[in-house]
Design an enzyme around this catalytic site. Structure first.
Site, PDB file in Angstrom:
ATOM      1  N   MET A   7      -3.988   4.750  -0.654  1.00  0.00           N
ATOM      2  CA  MET A   7      -4.766   5.330   0.449  1.00  0.00           C
ATOM      3  C   MET A   7      -5.716   6.422  -0.024  1.00  0.00           C
ATOM      4  SD  MET A   7      -4.135   3.606   3.119  1.00  0.00           S
ATOM      5  CE  MET A   7      -4.741   4.584   4.508  1.00  0.00           C
ATOM      6  N   GLY A  53      -0.634   4.120  -5.232  1.00  0.00           N
ATOM      7  CA  GLY A  53      -0.460   2.823  -5.873  1.00  0.00           C
ATOM      8  C   GLY A  53       0.810   2.710  -6.696  1.00  0.00           C
ATOM      9  N   ILE A  58       0.838  -1.202   0.000  1.00  0.00           N
ATOM     10  CA  ILE A  58       0.000   0.000   0.000  1.00  0.00           C
ATOM     11  C   ILE A  58       0.869   1.247   0.000  1.00  0.00           C
ATOM     12  CG2 ILE A  58      -1.722   1.299   1.360  1.00  0.00           C
ATOM     13  CD1 ILE A  58      -2.393  -1.511   2.653  1.00  0.00           C
ATOM     14  N   CYS A  59       0.462   2.261  -0.788  1.00  0.00           N
ATOM     15  CA  CYS A  59       1.090   3.582  -0.671  1.00  0.00           C
ATOM     16  C   CYS A  59      -0.010   4.622  -0.839  1.00  0.00           C
ATOM     17  CB  CYS A  59       2.235   3.756  -1.680  1.00  0.00           C
ATOM     18  SG  CYS A  59       1.692   3.890  -3.381  1.00  0.00           S
ATOM     19  N   ARG A  60       0.362   5.817  -1.250  1.00  0.00           N
ATOM     20  CA  ARG A  60      -0.650   6.865  -1.353  1.00  0.00           C
ATOM     21  C   ARG A  60      -1.552   6.649  -2.559  1.00  0.00           C
ATOM     22  NH1 ARG A  60      -1.583  12.166  -3.341  1.00  0.00           N
ATOM     23  NH2 ARG A  60       0.023  11.772  -4.891  1.00  0.00           N
TER      24      ARG A  60
END
Length: 102
Positions: A94, A70, A66-68
């Site tokens: 996110m 993708g 997961i990141c901000r």
């Protein structure tokens, strides 16, 4: 072996959590981003520290990165997949997550 990165949507991740599935979520964002909210079940391992923290990641289970948005998590997936890990990228990151954060 295909180098294609498997993906999962935030909704699918939420459904797994709702079903009480034991899923490994790894958030690769920077510290200050995580301070704004992280999925409670997620482990925070910054993208830049992945190589030295591989021993914290269990090779016998699948991990959802997961990141901000993708993008970084996709890079994390590429790296881990090459190292022999089973991974999926949470598309939209996110920014698309509507579940709980802490």
């Amino acid at each position: 072996m295909s180098n294609e990165i498997k993906t999962v949507t935030p909704e699918e991740v939420q459904a797994l959590l709702d079903q009480g599935k034991n899923v490994s979520l790894i958030d690769v964002r920077e510290d200050e981003e995580v301070e704004e909210g992280i999925i409670p079940e997620a482990t925070h391992i910054r993208l830049g520290t992945l190589p030295e923290r591989l021993d914290e990641i269990n090779k016998d289970e699948e991990h959802i990165m997961i990141c901000r948005s993708g993008r970084r998590s996709e890079r994390a997936c590429e790296y881990l997949q090459e190292a022999g890990y089973e991974v999926k990228n949470m598309v939209g990151g996110m920014m698309k997550w509507e579940g709980k954060v802490k």
